[in-house]
Design a protein around this motif. Structure first.
Motif, PDB file in Angstrom:
ATOM      1  N   PRO A 178       0.800  -1.234   0.000  1.00 36.20           N
ATOM      2  CA  PRO A 178       0.000   0.000   0.000  1.00 36.20           C
ATOM      3  C   PRO A 178       0.829   1.279   0.000  1.00 36.20           C
ATOM      4  CG  PRO A 178      -0.052  -1.057   2.164  1.00 36.20           C
ATOM      5  CD  PRO A 178       0.626  -2.024   1.231  1.00 36.20           C
ATOM      6  N   GLN A 179       2.106   1.183   0.381  1.00 30.47           N
ATOM      7  CA  GLN A 179       2.975   2.363   0.395  1.00 30.47           C
ATOM      8  C   GLN A 179       3.892   2.339  -0.825  1.00 30.47           C
ATOM      9  OE1 GLN A 179       2.357   4.641   2.706  1.00 30.47           O
ATOM     10  NE2 GLN A 179       0.820   3.229   3.558  1.00 30.47           N
ATOM     11  N   LEU A 180       4.068   3.499  -1.437  1.00 30.11           N
ATOM     12  CA  LEU A 180       4.955   3.603  -2.588  1.00 30.11           C
ATOM     13  C   LEU A 180       6.410   3.388  -2.173  1.00 30.11           C
ATOM     14  CD1 LEU A 180       3.478   6.747  -4.387  1.00 30.11           C
ATOM     15  CD2 LEU A 180       3.021   4.344  -4.879  1.00 30.11           C
ATOM     16  N   LYS A 181       7.186   2.791  -3.052  1.00 26.03           N
ATOM     17  CA  LYS A 181       8.619   2.604  -2.804  1.00 26.03           C
ATOM     18  C   LYS A 181       9.442   3.716  -3.439  1.00 26.03           C
ATOM     19  CE  LYS A 181      10.255  -1.564  -3.100  1.00 26.03           C
ATOM     20  NZ  LYS A 181      10.622  -2.889  -3.635  1.00 26.03           N
ATOM     21  N   GLY A 182       8.869   4.392  -4.429  1.00 24.76           N
ATOM     22  CA  GLY A 182       9.592   5.428  -5.149  1.00 24.76           C
ATOM     23  C   GLY A 182      10.408   4.844  -6.287  1.00 24.76           C
ATOM     24  N   GLY A 183      10.919   5.704  -7.145  1.00 21.05           N
ATOM     25  CA  GLY A 183      11.738   5.247  -8.264  1.00 21.05           C
ATOM     26  C   GLY A 183      10.991   5.304  -9.587  1.00 21.05           C
ATOM     27  N   TRP A 184      11.732   5.033 -10.648  1.00 21.76           N
ATOM     28  CA  TRP A 184      11.197   5.198 -11.998  1.00 21.76           C
ATOM     29  C   TRP A 184      10.069   4.224 -12.305  1.00 21.76           C
ATOM     30  CZ3 TRP A 184      11.434   0.954 -15.115  1.00 21.76           C
ATOM     31  CH2 TRP A 184      12.388  -0.025 -14.803  1.00 21.76           C
ATOM     32  N   ARG A 185      10.028   3.055 -11.645  1.00 18.12           N
ATOM     33  CA  ARG A 185       8.980   2.075 -11.944  1.00 18.12           C
ATOM     34  C   ARG A 185       7.584   2.589 -11.602  1.00 18.12           C
ATOM     35  NH1 ARG A 185      13.264  -1.309 -10.630  1.00 18.12           N
ATOM     36  NH2 ARG A 185      13.623  -3.009 -12.102  1.00 18.12           N
ATOM     37  N   GLU A 186       7.507   3.525 -10.670  1.00 16.75           N
ATOM     38  CA  GLU A 186       6.209   4.073 -10.274  1.00 16.75           C
ATOM     39  C   GLU A 186       5.930   5.411 -10.937  1.00 16.75           C
ATOM     40  OE1 GLU A 186       5.962   2.002  -5.857  1.00 16.75           O
ATOM     41  OE2 GLU A 186       6.732   4.043  -6.051  1.00 16.75           O
ATOM     42  N   SER A 187       6.818   5.811 -11.841  1.00 21.85           N
ATOM     43  CA  SER A 187       6.634   7.067 -12.554  1.00 21.85           C
ATOM     44  C   SER A 187       5.605   6.912 -13.653  1.00 21.85           C
ATOM     45  CB  SER A 187       7.966   7.532 -13.149  1.00 21.85           C
ATOM     46  OG  SER A 187       7.762   8.603 -14.055  1.00 21.85           O
ATOM     47  N   GLY A 188       4.810   7.940 -13.844  1.00 20.54           N
ATOM     48  CA  GLY A 188       3.834   7.916 -14.932  1.00 20.54           C
ATOM     49  C   GLY A 188       4.377   8.464 -16.225  1.00 20.54           C
ATOM     50  N   ALA A 189       5.640   8.881 -16.239  1.00 20.00           N
ATOM     51  CA  ALA A 189       6.218   9.430 -17.467  1.00 20.00           C
ATOM     52  C   ALA A 189       6.308   8.346 -18.536  1.00 20.00           C
ATOM     53  CB  ALA A 189       7.608   9.998 -17.177  1.00 20.00           C
ATOM     54  N   PRO A 190       5.725   8.572 -19.711  1.00 20.70           N
ATOM     55  CA  PRO A 190       5.706   7.528 -20.742  1.00 20.70           C
ATOM     56  C   PRO A 190       7.090   7.008 -21.109  1.00 20.70           C
ATOM     57  CG  PRO A 190       4.238   9.328 -21.340  1.00 20.70           C
ATOM     58  CD  PRO A 190       5.012   9.789 -20.149  1.00 20.70           C
ATOM     59  N   GLU A 191       8.092   7.893 -21.105  1.00 17.54           N
ATOM     60  CA  GLU A 191       9.430   7.473 -21.526  1.00 17.54           C
ATOM     61  C   GLU A 191      10.053   6.487 -20.534  1.00 17.54           C
ATOM     62  OE1 GLU A 191       9.985  11.384 -19.260  1.00 17.54           O
ATOM     63  OE2 GLU A 191       8.562  10.539 -20.719  1.00 17.54           O
ATOM     64  N   GLU A 192       9.557   6.421 -19.298  1.00 18.22           N
ATOM     65  CA  GLU A 192      10.115   5.508 -18.310  1.00 18.22           C
ATOM     66  C   GLU A 192       9.644   4.064 -18.510  1.00 18.22           C
ATOM     67  OE1 GLU A 192      12.436   6.102 -16.299  1.00 18.22           O
ATOM     68  OE2 GLU A 192      12.483   8.284 -16.071  1.00 18.22           O
ATOM     69  N   ILE A 193       8.549   3.869 -19.223  1.00 18.97           N
ATOM     70  CA  ILE A 193       7.966   2.534 -19.456  1.00 18.97           C
ATOM     71  C   ILE A 193       7.761   1.841 -18.110  1.00 18.97           C
ATOM     72  CG2 ILE A 193       7.992   0.545 -21.032  1.00 18.97           C
ATOM     73  CD1 ILE A 193      10.434   1.760 -22.400  1.00 18.97           C
ATOM     74  N   GLY A 194       7.183   2.588 -17.170  1.00 20.25           N
ATOM     75  CA  GLY A 194       6.951   2.061 -15.839  1.00 20.25           C
ATOM     76  C   GLY A 194       5.566   1.466 -15.700  1.00 20.25           C
ATOM     77  N   GLY A 195       5.169   1.192 -14.459  1.00 20.53           N
ATOM     78  CA  GLY A 195       3.862   0.629 -14.193  1.00 20.53           C
ATOM     79  C   GLY A 195       3.851  -0.886 -14.269  1.00 20.53           C
ATOM     80  N   LEU A 196       2.829  -1.491 -13.652  1.00 22.30           N
ATOM     81  CA  LEU A 196       2.769  -2.944 -13.590  1.00 22.30           C
ATOM     82  C   LEU A 196       2.411  -3.587 -14.917  1.00 22.30           C
ATOM     83  CD1 LEU A 196       1.149  -3.772 -10.133  1.00 22.30           C
ATOM     84  CD2 LEU A 196       3.548  -3.669 -10.783  1.00 22.30           C
ATOM     85  N   LEU A 197       1.729  -2.854 -15.809  1.00 27.26           N
ATOM     86  CA  LEU A 197       1.384  -3.444 -17.109  1.00 27.26           C
ATOM     87  C   LEU A 197       2.633  -3.925 -17.825  1.00 27.26           C
ATOM     88  CD1 LEU A 197      -0.690  -4.084 -19.339  1.00 27.26           C
ATOM     89  CD2 LEU A 197      -0.341  -1.751 -20.195  1.00 27.26           C
ATOM     90  N   TYR A 198       3.676  -3.099 -17.832  1.00 29.18           N
ATOM     91  CA  TYR A 198       4.911  -3.469 -18.532  1.00 29.18           C
ATOM     92  C   TYR A 198       5.896  -4.209 -17.636  1.00 29.18           C
ATOM     93  CZ  TYR A 198       3.875  -1.176 -22.928  1.00 29.18           C
ATOM     94  OH  TYR A 198       3.313  -0.863 -24.133  1.00 29.18           O
ATOM     95  N   ASP A 199       5.692  -4.178 -16.325  1.00 29.63           N
ATOM     96  CA  ASP A 199       6.584  -4.870 -15.404  1.00 29.63           C
ATOM     97  C   ASP A 199       6.117  -6.311 -15.220  1.00 29.63           C
ATOM     98  OD1 ASP A 199       8.491  -5.524 -13.528  1.00 29.63           O
ATOM     99  OD2 ASP A 199       7.548  -4.418 -11.898  1.00 29.63           O
ATOM    100  N   LEU A 200       5.235  -6.559 -14.289  1.00 29.06           N
ATOM    101  CA  LEU A 200       4.724  -7.908 -14.087  1.00 29.06           C
ATOM    102  C   LEU A 200       3.858  -8.373 -15.248  1.00 29.06           C
ATOM    103  CD1 LEU A 200       3.794  -7.708 -10.293  1.00 29.06           C
ATOM    104  CD2 LEU A 200       5.890  -8.579 -11.330  1.00 29.06           C
ATOM    105  N   GLY A 201       3.208  -7.416 -15.926  1.00 27.13           N
ATOM    106  CA  GLY A 201       2.405  -7.788 -17.094  1.00 27.13           C
ATOM    107  C   GLY A 201       3.224  -8.461 -18.178  1.00 27.13           C
ATOM    108  N   SER A 202       4.500  -8.067 -18.315  1.00 27.11           N
ATOM    109  CA  SER A 202       5.370  -8.723 -19.303  1.00 27.11           C
ATOM    110  C   SER A 202       5.511 -10.210 -19.001  1.00 27.11           C
ATOM    111  CB  SER A 202       6.760  -8.071 -19.302  1.00 27.11           C
ATOM    112  OG  SER A 202       6.707  -6.743 -19.755  1.00 27.11           O
TER     113      SER A 202
END
Length: 381
Positions: A178-202
């Motif tokens: 429930p708490q954010l860890k911080g870092g680029w993976r939680e960034s919404g910037a498109p160039e970072e390719i973050g978020g769970l869709l591309y992380d665990l979703g891969s």
């Protein structure tokens, strides 16, 4: 009936001398580099970790402590200066750097392993695959979850016909964070390719495609649940495969009660498995393949159950021995390919197929509709 996903032959790779170890350069020593790639490379016969790229002083000290014979350099440019000394470059840096670094390595004639996701789009992945084909250079993508214990067990059950004709497949990578860890993976910037869709979703999409073949239709719901989060942290993907199987895939950091890791429903029986493969936890604890044995095995009480018309939570069905997880098999296959010019264990073409589904999922969530994919097309949606 389940099939493996179509696999385009990997780029040819010039066989190397069998008399010396293959020297590996590793770019990035964060979670992926330090927990997965470096230990697995070091545990593979015929591979030696030669050079690590990290600019962080604490991580540099960690490399010196864990791999005292490895060179440590702060930038990829200094790694490229050692190109003549290397046989393979592993790219475990942030997602946005994967394509440019892989392009540079391939143009220098270096064999390349890239952590998932290979790229931001299927088109970029196919461009890298084409570059590897043109240069005759080895290129593979690190999809280690193909060697998870649950995936290997499900694949065995399907191939043995124990479930009958598969109708529906459910796969979950759920966490309670429930708490954010911080870092680029939680960034919404498109160039970072973050978020769970591309992380665990891969991972979950790749596994579904390997088990049941190409996707023809994708529906998805992606949400940002946690205060302060900018990238998706609670995502659902539904895939209709060309063979008729439907896959329901869940990736989440906000699941207060975890569901089964896998549930596979067939015309004869179903299989349900709870709990994650133990290999990541073992690697995080500092355990190593080949040293801490038996590797990849789990206690009997963690076994999944197979049955029909019953719930595994009330004792229904019978326990099924779980195949041992085998992450070391990935780099063993890489080494064998580089030695003998064989195929990559995971190809860039397969990664592109996975990315086509992730792109369709992102579009589906944005537009609130299902998206059709032609399995005979180039993957664009």
């Amino acid at each position: 009936m389940a099939t493996t996903s179509p696999s385009t032959p990997a780029s040819p790779s010039t066989p190397t001398s069998p008399t010396r170890p293959l020297r590996v350069g590793l770019i990035g020593y964060g979670l992926a580099g330090s927990v997965f790639h470096a230990p697995l490379v070091a545990a593979t016969d015929g591979l030696v970790l030669d050079t690590v790229v990290t600019s962080d002083p604490a991580r540099q000290a960690q490399v010196h402590a864990e791999f005292p014979d490895a060179h440590v350099v702060p930038t990829p440019d200094e790694l490229w200066e050692r190109s003549a000394e290397l046989d393979l470059v592993v790219i475990a840096s942030p997602n946005k750097t994967h394509v440019p670094l892989a392009t540079t390595a391939l143009t220098r004639g270096l064999a390349v392993v890239v952590d998932k996701p290979l790229a931001a789009t299927a088109a970029e992945a196919r461009e890298l695959a084409a570059l590897a084909d043109r240069t005759g250079t080895f290129l593979s993508v690190f999809q280690n979850r193909r060697w998870d214990n649950d995936f290997l067990t499900v694949r065995r059950l399907i191939e043995d016909g124990e479930l009958g004709e598969i109708q529906r497949y459910e796969s979950r990578f759920e966490r309670w964070r429930p708490q954010l860890k911080g870092g680029w993976r939680e960034s919404g910037a498109p160039e970072e390719i973050g978020g769970l869709l591309y992380d665990l979703g891969s991972h979950v999409v790749d596994q579904a495609l390997v088990l049941f073949g190409p996707a023809v239709r994708v529906y998805a719901e992606t949400d940002v649940r946690r205060p302060g989060a900018r990238a998706d942290d609670d995502t659902f993907i539904a895939i209709t495969h060309a063979g008729g199987v439907r896959s329901h895939l869940y990736v989440s950091a906000t699941t207060a009660q975890l569901g089964p890791r896998m549930r596979v429903l067939g015309s004869s029986a179903g299989y349900v498995k709870y709990g994650l493969d133990p290999q990541e936890a073992a690697l995080r604890e500092g355990k190593r393949p080949g040293v801490d044995l038996p590797w990849g095995e789990e206690p009997e009480h963690c076994r999944g159950r197979i049955g029909s018309g019953e719930s595994p939570l009330t004792g229904g069905g019978r326990p099924v021995p779980t195949e041992p997880g085998d992450y070391p098999a990935y780099y063993a296959a890489v080494a064998a390919a580089l030695r003998g010019g064989g195929p990559a264990p995971v190809t860039a073409h397969e990664a592109a197929d996975c990315l086509a589904v992730l792109e369709a999922a992102r579009r589906s969530s944005r537009e609130g509709c299902a998206v059709n994919i032609s399995p005979s097309a180039d993957g664009s949606v």
